[in-house]
Design a protein around this motif. Structure first.
Motif, short mmCIF file in Angstrom:
data_model
loop_
_atom_site.label_atom_id
_atom_site.label_comp_id
_atom_site.label_asym_id
_atom_site.label_seq_id
_atom_site.Cartn_x
_atom_site.Cartn_y
_atom_site.Cartn_z
N GLU A 8 0.84 -1.21 0.00
CA GLU A 8 0.00 0.00 0.00
C GLU A 8 0.87 1.26 0.00
O GLU A 8 0.57 2.24 -0.66
N GLU A 12 1.20 4.36 -2.81
CA GLU A 12 1.20 5.82 -2.53
C GLU A 12 2.38 6.48 -3.22
O GLU A 12 2.25 7.58 -3.78
N LYS A 15 1.71 6.85 -6.89
CA LYS A 15 0.79 7.97 -7.16
C LYS A 15 1.54 9.31 -7.17
O LYS A 15 1.35 10.14 -8.05
N SER A 82 -12.98 -0.67 -10.50
CA SER A 82 -13.40 0.10 -9.33
C SER A 82 -14.49 -0.65 -8.54
O SER A 82 -14.50 -0.67 -7.32
N LYS A 88 -8.18 -2.55 -1.98
CA LYS A 88 -8.05 -1.10 -2.19
C LYS A 88 -7.02 -0.76 -3.28
O LYS A 88 -7.18 0.23 -3.98
N LYS A 89 -6.02 -1.60 -3.44
CA LYS A 89 -4.97 -1.28 -4.43
C LYS A 89 -5.55 -1.27 -5.85
O LYS A 89 -5.26 -0.37 -6.63
N LYS A 91 -8.72 -0.86 -6.60
CA LYS A 91 -9.71 0.23 -6.65
C LYS A 91 -9.00 1.58 -6.81
O LYS A 91 -9.46 2.44 -7.56
N ASP A 92 -7.89 1.76 -6.11
CA ASP A 92 -7.16 3.04 -6.21
C ASP A 92 -6.56 3.24 -7.61
O ASP A 92 -6.52 4.35 -8.13
N THR A 93 -6.09 2.14 -8.19
CA THR A 93 -5.54 2.23 -9.56
C THR A 93 -6.65 2.62 -10.53
O THR A 93 -6.46 3.49 -11.40
N LYS A 95 -9.37 4.24 -9.78
CA LYS A 95 -9.77 5.62 -9.47
C LYS A 95 -8.83 6.61 -10.17
O LYS A 95 -9.27 7.62 -10.71
N TYR A 96 -7.55 6.28 -10.15
CA TYR A 96 -6.57 7.19 -10.76
C TYR A 96 -6.85 7.33 -12.27
O TYR A 96 -6.83 8.43 -12.81
#
Ligand code: SF4
Ligand code: SF4
Ligand code: SF4
Length: 197
Positions: A8, A12, A15, A82, A88-89, A91-93, A95-96
């Motif tokens: 995680e 970050e 990102k 998503s 979360k990893k 989903k975050d990718t 989202k980006y």
């Protein structure tokens, strides 16, 4: 720190690095590339398959051969990721990608325009024949053997202006810096318009 926490934290960092780029296609491609080379574990299908497919589409867009279908595919893949990614990893990718895919600068790539000049396949260095005095200064600095031409000798005639072999050119810009006549320019491939560097 557990292995999961390390992954995680890595995401970050990815990102932050992606945010340093200006072009939304380059940002998204960097994020997905780095995600695939580290944090992506392959445990769930929407994320693993989706991020590989998204990378193919983003590479096309960054390389100048992307289409509206590629943009639609990136959106579809990111939406699926998503909703259906297990952690979360993923989903975050997703989202980006979703944060950038609708921007004007992203969709302009389909028309051959990278406004931030980070997708280098959209640009090239070229010689303006009328401005070339055949001095050979560009030939001396090019480390990729991409300059084609013969240095002019004052007592001989029949020389041709120099050219750049685009397939060998790494777009370092060194030739443009040394050209004494301003005979080398940076242009957009689509419009053949000179671009300030
Ligand atoms: S969403 Fe999470 S669990 Fe699923 S493949 Fe991606 S990183 Fe692995
Ligand atoms: S440096 Fe400029 S003027 Fe000299 S050969 Fe190259 S393009 Fe022509
Ligand atoms: S941009 Fe660099 S690689 Fe391309 S022709 Fe000029 S010096 Fe050579």
């Amino acid at each position: 720190m557990t292995q999961e926490e390390q992954k995680e934290k890595k995401l970050e960092d990815i990102k932050k690095e992606a945010d340093e780029k200006k072009c939304p296609v380059q940002k998204s491609l960097y994020f997905v590339d780095e995600f695939l080379s580290g944090p992506m574990c392959g445990k769930c299908f929407p994320c693993s398959f989706g991020s590989y497919e998204a990378r193919v589409r983003l590479r096309r867009l960054a390389g100048g051969s992307g289409s509206g279908e590629d943009i639609a595919a990136v959106k579809r893949i990111a939406s699926n990721m998503s909703e259906a990614s297990m952690c979360k990893k993923g989903k975050d990718t997703a989202k980006y990608m979703l944060e950038h895919v609708d921007s004007r600068e992203f969709t302009d790539h389909v028309s051959g325009v990278c406004a931030q000049r980070e997708c280098m396949d959209y640009f090239k260095y070229t010689v303006i024949p009328d401005k070339c005095n055949m001095c050979g200064d560009c030939l001396d600095v090019c480390r990729d053997n991409a300059i084609i031409g013969e240095k002019r000798k004052s007592y001989l005639s029949g020389y041709s202006p120099f050219e750049i072999a685009q397939k060998r050119c790494s777009k370092c810009g060194e030739c443009m810096k040394v050209c004494p006549t301003g005979g080398i320019v940076f242009v957009s491939v689509k419009e053949s318009e000179i671009v300030e560097v």
